[in-house]
Write an enzyme that holds these catalytic residues in place. Structure first.
Site, mmCIF file in Angstrom:
data_model
loop_
_atom_site.group_PDB
_atom_site.id
_atom_site.type_symbol
_atom_site.label_atom_id
_atom_site.label_comp_id
_atom_site.label_asym_id
_atom_site.label_seq_id
_atom_site.Cartn_x
_atom_site.Cartn_y
_atom_site.Cartn_z
ATOM 1 N N CYS A 134 39.068 22.200 56.670
ATOM 2 C CA CYS A 134 38.836 20.288 56.735
ATOM 3 C C CYS A 134 37.466 19.899 57.228
ATOM 4 O O CYS A 134 37.325 18.903 58.078
ATOM 5 C CB CYS A 134 39.934 19.673 57.001
ATOM 6 S SG CYS A 134 40.466 19.729 58.446
ATOM 7 N N CYS A 159 25.491 28.233 68.783
ATOM 8 C CA CYS A 159 26.678 26.972 68.906
ATOM 9 C C CYS A 159 27.939 27.122 69.972
ATOM 10 O O CYS A 159 28.702 26.235 70.237
ATOM 11 C CB CYS A 159 26.586 27.057 67.438
ATOM 12 S SG CYS A 159 27.416 25.201 66.935
ATOM 13 N N CYS A 208 42.420 34.307 58.386
ATOM 14 C CA CYS A 208 43.121 32.788 59.038
ATOM 15 C C CYS A 208 41.965 31.570 59.080
ATOM 16 O O CYS A 208 41.130 31.938 58.886
ATOM 17 C CB CYS A 208 44.158 32.428 60.800
ATOM 18 S SG CYS A 208 42.438 32.758 61.915
ATOM 19 N N HIS A 217 51.660 73.442 4.971
ATOM 20 C CA HIS A 217 49.922 73.992 5.080
ATOM 21 C C HIS A 217 50.130 74.080 6.648
ATOM 22 O O HIS A 217 50.510 73.504 7.935
ATOM 23 C CB HIS A 217 49.338 72.208 4.958
ATOM 24 C CG HIS A 217 49.650 71.412 3.597
ATOM 25 N ND1 HIS A 217 50.069 70.476 3.586
ATOM 26 C CD2 HIS A 217 49.541 71.611 2.507
ATOM 27 C CE1 HIS A 217 50.685 70.227 2.383
ATOM 28 N NE2 HIS A 217 50.005 71.078 2.327
ATOM 29 N N CYS A 273 28.493 25.307 59.641
ATOM 30 C CA CYS A 273 28.817 24.216 60.849
ATOM 31 C C CYS A 273 28.635 22.528 61.220
ATOM 32 O O CYS A 273 27.545 22.069 60.476
ATOM 33 C CB CYS A 273 28.081 24.804 61.854
ATOM 34 S SG CYS A 273 28.615 24.665 63.956
#
Length: 534
Positions: A331, A323, A314, A154, A301
């Site tokens: 924590c 402030c 970090c 073909h 904060c």
């Protein structure tokens, strides 16, 4: 960080219990600060010397492997490379299986892949017409040599072949199983025909599908090769085996710095198991994306209640003026006397809501659900904080290696190689953030009451590890910026450089040793989830 060796195409070729607590703590006097050589194919993310377990390959090296495998089969079976490639794909790129099946019943194999029957000669991947013929698609007459076939009867013109192949390539990887356009003809359309009939863009796409098939379907011929899942990375990783067979033997790291687990495909997660990772990710998916983002990236904060977004690596945070309060992101304790993050709080009576006999069953259920949510939030915040820090570490590393080291070297008048200690420090930080991140996925499963003893030791180990890591991170990031971004005279900076380098190198070695011991604590103790990996 490169933990495997990257090849280019020129290189490619044819107890019971934890024991004493101080077993897993760092002793400054006993640590060996000597640099450890990296093996050619390194398996460890923490810089330890390790058995050769995997190799990182460029796509050119993968292509060379594929071509060598194809050429070998073509030579053994005396067939064109295009048919050899089809054969290999059919048998998942197993050359041994190809030979076994071929020499057992080659007629059946030929029929299965669309190769012409054996007539005593070499099969033809494509043939051009020797006389004037009509294209079997557009029915236009063409002179001899202007139509071609897939080695069958073909023939089609060049334009029809291009359109046929383009449509197949647009359909994706199924183009690799393309057959003759005649519905009744099984003749395979192979690489040689695509190369002469398709345009450049389609040839390249076809070749890319073929290359991906080599890795994705056959694992590089031995089932031991995978593409790196890192964003935009085109490298592959070949797993060579070795190691101790436990959890850490499954983590591999590409040259693009993306680490992933060979067993489950998720991000590298030593020392926790794949089951823990899947359970944790499913847990995270059950909460809304927005809620998780707010938990991970914003806090108030503790002094002025101003909402703050974390945008650096970090955990040392400073509230904007007026402030100026300095505190720990994890924590929220003031930074000036911060020695470590407290563990997950447990009520004195063990259940957090008074005596159990004074409650109804429904109240107990509600209380338990609230405690579970509190515990999840506690660990998710820390998991996400380490994840965020890890992402920032990678960004800082990229900036450091692309421009910052050159700038620093120019300031002090020293070669860039003198600042390799900074890259090693960041590599160790990345490893530490990854370990702490996934340790919190495990910690969520430690019940504050049932597993109180294990949880206490777990919290203590992580607190010490985080302290070591924060010290190194602050030295590599904050103190570096203060030293090299100040207005000090270059002579002053040079005088301080040796002290700074010695400090960073000692912190790096200390952190490496502690994290190694932390991982060992997880992988060699009686924690059931880790023992199950052995």
């Amino acid at each position: 960080m490169r933990t495997g060796h990257e090849y280019d195409e020129d290189m490619a070729g044819d107890d019971d219990g934890y024991g004493e607590d101080d077993d897993y703590t760092f002793d400054d006097d006993s640590c060996d600060y000597d640099e450890v050589e990296t093996t050619e194919v390194n398996a460890a993310d923490d810089g330890e010397e390790a058995e050769q377990r995997y190799v990182v390959l460029t796509d050119d090296a993968v292509r060379a492997r594929q071509e060598a495998e194809t050429a070998k089969v073509a030579e053994i079976l005396s067939i064109p490379r295009g048919f050899a490639a089809v054969l290999l794909r059919h048998f998942k790129w197993s050359a041994g299986r190809v030979q076994e099946e071929w020499f057992s019943d080659d007629a059946r194999v030929r029929a299965a892949i669309g190769m012409p029957a054996d007539d005593g000669g070499v099969p033809v991947p494509t043939a051009v017409s020797r006389a004037e013929m009509s294209c079997a698609i557009c029915f236009v007459n063409y002179p001899a040599g202007k139509t071609r076939s897939a080695g069958c009867a073909h023939y089609y013109c060049g334009e029809c072949w291009r359109a046929y192949i383009r449509a197949a390539v647009d359909d994706g990887a199924r183009c690799l199983a393309l057959r003759c356009p005649d519905p009744s003809c099984p003749a395979a359309v192979v690489q040689e025909l695509v190369d002469v009939a398709a345009d450049k863009a389609d040839r390249e796409r076809y070749a890319r599908f073929a290359l991906r098939s080599f890795v994705e379907e056959g694992g590089g011929g031995g089932g031991r090769m995978r593409w790196c899942p890192g964003a935009g990375c085109t490298r592959a990783v070949e797993f060579l085996g070795g190691g101790t067979g436990d959890a850490h033997a499954a983590d591999v790291f590409c040259a693009c710095r993306h680490g992933f687990c060979w067993s489950c495909g998720e991000e590298a997660h030593r020392p926790v198991s794949c089951d823990t990772v899947r359970a944790w990710l499913d847990k995270n998916a059950s909460y809304t994306e927005t809620s998780n983002w707010v938990l991970a990236n914003t806090k108030h904060c503790p002094r002025c209640r101003l909402p703050i977004e974390k945008n650096q690596g970090c955990m040392h945070m400073t509230c904007p003026p007026p402030c100026g309060h300095e505190f720990c992101w994890v924590c929220l304790d003031p930074w000036d006397n911060h020695t470590g993050c407290a563990g997950f709080p447990v009520a004195a009576d063990g259940d957090g809501n008074g005596r159990q006999e004074e409650r109804t069953k429904r109240q107990q259920s509600r209380s338990q659900a609230a405690m579970d949510m509190d515990r999840y939030v506690y660990h998710y915040e820390r998991w996400a904080a380490n994840y965020s820090s890890l992402e920032n570490v990678f960004k800082d590393m990229a900036h450091l290696e692309s421009a910052e080291i050159e700038r620093i070297a120019a300031v002090v008048g020293q070669p860039t190689a003198s600042f390799a200690f900074l890259s090693k420090a960041y590599e160790q930080i990345a490893h530490g953030r990854r370990v702490l991140k996934w340790a919190h996925a495990y910690g969520y499963n430690l019940d504050p009451v049932r597993d109180a003893a294990k949880r206490g030791l777990f919290e203590d180990l992580l607190d010490q590890a985080n302290s070591q890591l924060e010290r190194l991170h602050a030295a590599a990031e904050l103190e570096r910026r203060e030293l090299f971004c100040s207005d000090a005279e270059p002579a002053v900076v040079r005088d301080l450089l040796k002290y700074y380098k010695d400090m960073v190198e000692s912190y790096t070695a200390a952190t490496r040793t502690f994290l190694r011991n932390l991982v060992t604590a997880f992988e060699t103790t009686d924690l059931p989830e880790f023992k199950s990996l052995k």
